[in-house]
Motif scaffolding. Structure first.
Motif, PDB file in Angstrom:
ATOM      1  N   ARG A  67     -21.599 -19.626 -20.582  1.00  0.00           N
ATOM      2  CA  ARG A  67     -22.384 -18.163 -20.971  1.00  0.00           C
ATOM      3  C   ARG A  67     -23.224 -17.585 -21.128  1.00  0.00           C
TER       4      ARG A  67
ATOM      5  N   LEU B 214     -31.763 -19.814 -22.891  1.00  0.00           N
ATOM      6  CA  LEU B 214     -31.749 -18.253 -21.689  1.00  0.00           C
ATOM      7  C   LEU B 214     -32.634 -17.744 -23.216  1.00  0.00           C
TER       8      LEU B 214
ATOM      9  N   ARG C  55     -36.149 -19.191 -21.730  1.00  0.00           N
ATOM     10  CA  ARG C  55     -36.718 -18.737 -21.001  1.00  0.00           C
ATOM     11  C   ARG C  55     -37.729 -17.589 -20.723  1.00  0.00           C
TER      12      ARG C  55
ATOM     13  N   LYS D   8     -39.593  -9.902 -14.868  1.00  0.00           N
ATOM     14  CA  LYS D   8     -38.541 -10.902 -16.003  1.00  0.00           C
ATOM     15  C   LYS D   8     -37.516 -11.049 -16.465  1.00  0.00           C
TER      16      LYS D   8
ATOM     17  N   ASP E 199     -34.749 -10.218 -14.978  1.00  0.00           N
ATOM     18  CA  ASP E 199     -34.179 -11.216 -13.820  1.00  0.00           C
ATOM     19  C   ASP E 199     -33.415 -12.315 -14.693  1.00  0.00           C
ATOM     20  N   HIS E 200     -34.183 -12.772 -15.580  1.00  0.00           N
ATOM     21  CA  HIS E 200     -33.697 -13.529 -16.129  1.00  0.00           C
ATOM     22  C   HIS E 200     -31.966 -13.781 -17.114  1.00  0.00           C
TER      23      HIS E 200
ATOM     24  N   ARG F 295     -29.991 -11.149 -16.101  1.00  0.00           N
ATOM     25  CA  ARG F 295     -29.297 -10.491 -15.244  1.00  0.00           C
ATOM     26  C   ARG F 295     -28.671 -11.504 -14.225  1.00  0.00           C
ATOM     27  N   HIS F 296     -29.825 -13.187 -13.540  1.00  0.00           N
ATOM     28  CA  HIS F 296     -29.002 -13.963 -13.653  1.00  0.00           C
ATOM     29  C   HIS F 296     -28.037 -15.202 -14.092  1.00  0.00           C
ATOM     30  N   SER F 297     -28.776 -14.349 -15.631  1.00  0.00           N
ATOM     31  CA  SER F 297     -27.490 -15.565 -16.396  1.00  0.00           C
ATOM     32  C   SER F 297     -25.671 -14.559 -16.597  1.00  0.00           C
ATOM     33  N   GLY F 298     -25.646 -13.313 -16.312  1.00  0.00           N
ATOM     34  CA  GLY F 298     -24.649 -12.563 -15.775  1.00  0.00           C
ATOM     35  C   GLY F 298     -24.455 -11.765 -17.206  1.00  0.00           C
ATOM     36  N   THR F 299     -25.846 -11.494 -17.400  1.00  0.00           N
ATOM     37  CA  THR F 299     -26.094 -10.510 -18.378  1.00  0.00           C
ATOM     38  C   THR F 299     -26.518  -9.165 -17.643  1.00  0.00           C
TER      39      THR F 299
END
Length: 271
Positions: free
Chosen positions: A15, A38, A41, A206, A209-210, A212-216
């Motif tokens: 992660r 990440l 991105r 945006k 969102d990246h 959060r989707h990575s778990g942060t």
């Protein structure tokens, strides 16, 4: 003071970690493919990420120098990140060689760099606490082995609070920061910076969102929301402002030509 209280020092490379993502933006080598992925991105949707990281770093330098010149000789830096020279202790001790600095972070890779963090001046001292900002009891207890909290301390929380949420669904970030500030003696300083959606809302949404989707978790804050951290404190001029504009050096003025950076910064004194 390098991690005896840490529950685990295993580096999770499955992660991304904010400290390592930040390291990649700064051109560092202490990150893994998952962090680089990440970072790239986010940079693709928010072109300000790299210059924001650099501008934030320079804000930390100026703020540290300012409070050291004001007489502060004790520093507690939470959310230290991977060492990038000059680090906070180098800035503080260049002004006051006898300054005492305690760093705190929860990333095991930062723990592995603690030796580099501890190379300060002969007159002063630098220490490292491996603990999470959400555990103020541990951080304050261990930091208290080096710092005298009956005397003024500069508390540095640079680019940290946008990873902390709010009650009832998050970390109660305002209560958490107040917990630290309440311990500080009169004459202490709070140094903070924080990502904001105010200056580039679409890109920051945006990027969030990246994360959060990575778990942060990621929580950009408006000017009013960030200013709330300083309630009851005396803001130093120019107040809450983009990090570029906080008492800029010539290089910061020149860097502003590159474009905005969506981070607010401020320094305040506890009366």
């Amino acid at each position: 003071m390098t991690g005896s209280d840490a529950a685990s020092t295993r580096i999770d490379t499955s992660r991304p970690h904010p400290a390592r993502v930040y390291d990649w933006w700064l051109g560092g080598k202490d990150n893994y493919p998952v962090d680089e992925e990440l970072a790239r991105r986010i940079l693709a949707v928010d072109a300000t990420a790299v210059r924001g990281a650099r501008a934030n770093r320079r804000f930390m330098h100026r703020a540290t120098r300012t409070v050291a010149e004001a007489g502060i000789r004790q520093f507690l830096d939470i959310g230290t990140g991977i060492p990038t020279e000059p680090n906070l202790h180098q800035v503080a001790q260049s002004v006051a060689p006898d300054a005492k600095v305690v760093y705190a972070d929860n990333d095991p890779i930062v723990l592995r760099h603690a030796e580099a963090l501890l190379h300060g001046s002969a007159e002063g001292s630098t220490e490292y606490v491996h603990a999470d900002v959400r555990d103020p009891d541990t951080i304050l207890r261990l930091a208290g082995e080096t710092l005298d909290f009956t005397q003024p301390v500069a508390l540095s929380l640079v680019a940290l609070t946008h990873y902390l949420g709010e009650a009832p669904d998050g970390d109660d970030v305002y209560g958490l920061i107040k917990r630290y500030v309440d311990v500080l003696a009169p004459g202490s300083y709070l140094v903070m910076s924080q990502v904001t959606p105010d200056l580039n809302p679409e890109a920051i949404a945006k990027a969030a969102d990246h994360f959060r989707h990575s778990g942060t978790p990621f929580y950009p804050r408006t000017l009013a929301e960030f200013s709330r951290f300083f309630d009851g404190l005396e803001l130093l001029g120019p107040g809450v402002i983009s990090v570029y504009g906080w008492r800029p050096d010539p290089e910061d003025v020149a860097a502003q030509a590159e474009g905005i950076v969506p981070l607010y910064g401020a320094v305040a004194r506890k009366a």
